[in-house]
Write a protein that holds these residues in place. Structure first.
Motif, PDB file in Angstrom:
ATOM      1  N   HIS A 164     -87.456  -5.263  18.024  1.00 50.94           N
ATOM      2  CA  HIS A 164     -88.668  -5.721  17.351  1.00 50.94           C
ATOM      3  C   HIS A 164     -88.607  -5.380  15.871  1.00 50.94           C
ATOM      4  CE1 HIS A 164     -92.779  -6.904  16.891  1.00 50.94           C
ATOM      5  NE2 HIS A 164     -93.087  -5.738  16.366  1.00 50.94           N
TER       6      HIS A 164
ATOM      7  N   ILE B  41     -90.782  -6.006  12.119  1.00 51.35           N
ATOM      8  CA  ILE B  41     -92.016  -6.480  11.492  1.00 51.35           C
ATOM      9  C   ILE B  41     -91.679  -7.391  10.329  1.00 51.35           C
ATOM     10  CG2 ILE B  41     -94.083  -5.767  10.239  1.00 51.35           C
ATOM     11  CD1 ILE B  41     -94.090  -3.206  11.840  1.00 51.35           C
ATOM     12  N   THR B  42     -92.351  -8.544  10.284  1.00 50.56           N
ATOM     13  CA  THR B  42     -92.075  -9.506   9.227  1.00 50.56           C
ATOM     14  C   THR B  42     -92.458  -8.955   7.864  1.00 50.56           C
ATOM     15  OG1 THR B  42     -92.537 -11.723   8.438  1.00 50.56           O
ATOM     16  CG2 THR B  42     -94.338 -10.584   9.514  1.00 50.56           C
TER      17      THR B  42
ATOM     18  N   SER C 192     -99.153  -6.406   6.591  1.00 50.85           N
ATOM     19  CA  SER C 192     -98.342  -6.107   7.763  1.00 50.85           C
ATOM     20  C   SER C 192     -98.540  -4.718   8.308  1.00 50.85           C
ATOM     21  CB  SER C 192     -96.859  -6.311   7.430  1.00 50.85           C
ATOM     22  OG  SER C 192     -96.483  -5.449   6.385  1.00 50.85           O
TER      23      SER C 192
ATOM     24  N   PRO D 260     -99.093  -5.489  16.601  1.00 52.55           N
ATOM     25  CA  PRO D 260     -99.192  -6.460  17.686  1.00 52.55           C
ATOM     26  C   PRO D 260     -98.842  -5.820  19.016  1.00 52.55           C
ATOM     27  CG  PRO D 260     -97.175  -6.792  16.477  1.00 52.55           C
ATOM     28  CD  PRO D 260     -97.949  -5.737  15.741  1.00 52.55           C
TER      29      PRO D 260
ATOM     30  N   LYS E 118     -90.501 -17.424  12.474  1.00 53.03           N
ATOM     31  CA  LYS E 118     -91.921 -17.172  12.687  1.00 53.03           C
ATOM     32  C   LYS E 118     -92.713 -17.180  11.387  1.00 53.03           C
ATOM     33  CE  LYS E 118     -91.613 -13.249  14.586  1.00 53.03           C
ATOM     34  NZ  LYS E 118     -92.015 -11.977  15.252  1.00 53.03           N
TER      35      LYS E 118
ATOM     36  N   GLN F 196     -99.992 -16.808  11.164  1.00 49.91           N
ATOM     37  CA  GLN F 196     -99.766 -15.435  11.590  1.00 49.91           C
ATOM     38  C   GLN F 196    -100.872 -14.942  12.521  1.00 49.91           C
ATOM     39  OE1 GLN F 196     -96.754 -13.657  10.030  1.00 49.91           O
ATOM     40  NE2 GLN F 196     -96.591 -15.871  10.171  1.00 49.91           N
TER      41      GLN F 196
ATOM     42  N   GLU G  54     -98.011 -10.990  12.704  1.00 46.30           N
ATOM     43  CA  GLU G  54     -97.026 -11.454  13.678  1.00 46.30           C
ATOM     44  C   GLU G  54     -97.060 -12.972  13.768  1.00 46.30           C
ATOM     45  OE1 GLU G  54     -93.955 -10.708  16.464  1.00 46.30           O
ATOM     46  OE2 GLU G  54     -94.969  -9.423  15.027  1.00 46.30           O
TER      47      GLU G  54
ATOM     48  N   ASN H 130     -90.644 -15.120  20.043  1.00 50.17           N
ATOM     49  CA  ASN H 130     -91.136 -13.955  19.317  1.00 50.17           C
ATOM     50  C   ASN H 130     -90.065 -12.900  19.099  1.00 50.17           C
ATOM     51  OD1 ASN H 130     -93.765 -14.254  18.476  1.00 50.17           O
ATOM     52  ND2 ASN H 130     -94.576 -13.945  20.513  1.00 50.17           N
TER      53      ASN H 130
ATOM     54  N   ASN I  86     -87.876 -12.804  16.370  1.00 47.67           N
ATOM     55  CA  ASN I  86     -87.417 -12.729  14.977  1.00 47.67           C
ATOM     56  C   ASN I  86     -86.084 -13.422  14.726  1.00 47.67           C
ATOM     57  OD1 ASN I  86     -89.671 -11.085  14.226  1.00 47.67           O
ATOM     58  ND2 ASN I  86     -88.648  -9.365  15.197  1.00 47.67           N
TER      59      ASN I  86
END
Length: 467
Positions: A38, A40-41, A47, A52, A372, A377, A382, A408, A410
């Motif tokens: 995972h 994070i964008t 953010s 999420p 994504k 968002q 997310e 989901n 990335n």
């Protein structure tokens, strides 16, 4: 004798070790197939304000609006993922549309759910408008069951169209759905198509072939190896009266001919709708729409002058470039929810735009831009990509509306390999198979990736030695 016992004990111990290694290899392969780290964008400035849910790491996640107890940005309007409970009322009908709307209530209810006021503008391209168009096709076919024509007269079409909009709005759908989806009452009339009655249609068109091609649309094949789409186009061409040129060349280029073909396709849809069950027709029409919408990026890109100035002639990571790029993409994110396939096309299209302006470095990789990042968002950080095949919004009395996010994990946004490329295909060639995974280090005892593929030959080798 002692030697024999020792040998047997060693042999059993060795086989035991082989089985442990086998389990390790197989288990690791399963972990690699499922687990996606995972990340994070980086495109959203908010953010760090929300985290999420973790359920989306291993599979597509459901986005129920009520999972967040409060909105963390007071003073600003609520985003569309939060609970929404539409107000309903009794519709005001014209009384001049001779149709019992309760018969098609299942399709009407689905359209209401997919075109709710709060979400219609952000899911219009992918969910709402395809379903609304399907409703109109089904209504037109249902209406034709009481007559010998596949279309409605203009006056009746106006009244029925007005009633449809009123019914949808009274149940919570967007009252401006016709403008959102660029649909008018004239879509129910057959327009300039010369064939509108059932008898003439069935004399000209091979209806058995049409029904066979479109009664069950294959969701896995139709978009890349279409069966129903060419059958509809062929039927529309036959009833349009437009003659094809020798050699099979497409002579449709005049605006009048394009409009006529489009109108005749509406007549073909009407015949299919009157022949199939409502749910079967709706599934077929939605799948055909998904093939169409996933071929084009629905996002609007303004000229990225600041991005070009900051990222041109870039040879190494640049904070100013990434900051400018992230700010630009943050604006794109506010437009709408898009599908995973649309995201690929949008990323490539924006990449072409940057390349044309002189940005030749893969700034997606340098600035960690994912697919994504091109969609709306969720949770403030997310990105949510919808699935490429038809999906509906789901309404719940306690949570409001929800939808399913896909992809989901990335996946990096694709940077165009050539500025001269003009198209982006998502259909793999027939019989195209990915290469089998191989182990880079055969002597690695820590369960190398792809090692399960080597399991059978390794076991056979040692069994041949021991026995």
């Amino acid at each position: 004798m002692a030697y024999a016992k020792t040998a047997t004990r060693l042999k059993g111990s060795f086989i035991h070790q082989l089985l442990v290694i086998a389990i390790c290899l197989t288990s690791y392969q399963n972990v690699v197939a499922l687990h996606v780290p995972h990340k994070i964008t980086q495109t959203s400035s908010t953010s760090e304000l929300a985290t999420p849910p973790r359920s989306g790491i291993f599979e597509p996640i459901e986005i129920p609006p009520a999972v967040i107890p409060h909105y963390p940005f007071p003073g600003k309007s609520l985003p569309p993922m939060y609970p929404s409970f539409p107000k309903t009322y009794d519709p005001v009908l014209t009384g001049r549309c001779p149709v019992n709307f309760s018969v098609i209530s299942s399709i009407t209810e689905k359209t209401v759910s997919d075109c709710t006021r709060s979400l219609s503008t952000v899911v219009g391209n992918v969910i709402c408008c395809p379903q609304f168009n399907s409703l109109l096709h089904i209504f037109q076919g249902f209406y034709s069951n009481r007559s010998d024509t596949l279309v409605l007269q203009s006056a009746v079409a106006d009244d029925c169209f007005r009633d449809i909009i009123s019914i949808l709005a009274s149940k919570g759908a967007n009252s401006s759905i016709s403008g959102l989806c660029s649909v008018k009452s004239s879509n129910l009339t057959g327009g300039s198509c010369p064939v509108k009655d059932i008898g003439t249609f069935e004399k000209i068109v091979n209806t058995s072939k049409l029904l066979e091609s479109c009664s069950t649309v294959d969701s896995l094949k139709e978009c890349c190896r279409p069966v129903c789409q060419p059958a509809i186009s062929e039927a529309a061409l036959l009833i349009s009266g437009i003659k094809t040129a020798l050699g099979g060349k497409n002579i449709v280029g005049v605006p009048n001919e394009i409009d006529t073909l489009s109108d005749c396709k509406g007549v073909v849809y009407s015949w299919i709708a009157r022949t199939l069950q409502f749910d079967d027709a709706n599934s077929a029409f939605r799948l055909l729409s998904s093939c169409k919408v996933n071929k084009v990026c629905p996002l609007e890109f303004k000229q990225p002058l600041e991005v070009v100035n900051a990222c041109r002639n870039l040879a190494a990571p640049s904070p100013s470039c990434c900051s400018s790029l992230n700010a630009y993409i943050a604006g794109i994110q506010k437009q709408m929810l898009i599908t995973n396939r649309q995201a690929i096309i949008c990323a490539a299209a924006f990449g072409f735009m940057l390349q044309k302006a002189g940005v030749m470095t893969n700034v997606y990789e340098l600035c960690d831009v994912d697919l994504k990042d091109f969609s709306l968002q969720a949770y403030g950080q997310e990105g949510c990509l919808l699935r490429s095949y038809p999906a509906d919004l789901v309404y719940d009395n306690s949570t409001g509306f929800s939808f399913t996010c896909d992809l989901n994990d990335n996946i990096a946004a694709p940077w165009p390999s050539s500025s001269t490329a003009t198209s982006w295909t998502l259909c793999a060639p027939e019989m195209s198979l990915p290469a089998l995974p191989t182990s880079e280090i055969l002597g690695n005892y820590s369960c190398p990736r792809g090692g399960a593929d080597l399991l059978v030959p390794i076991l056979l080798f040692f069994v041949s030695i021991l026995f």
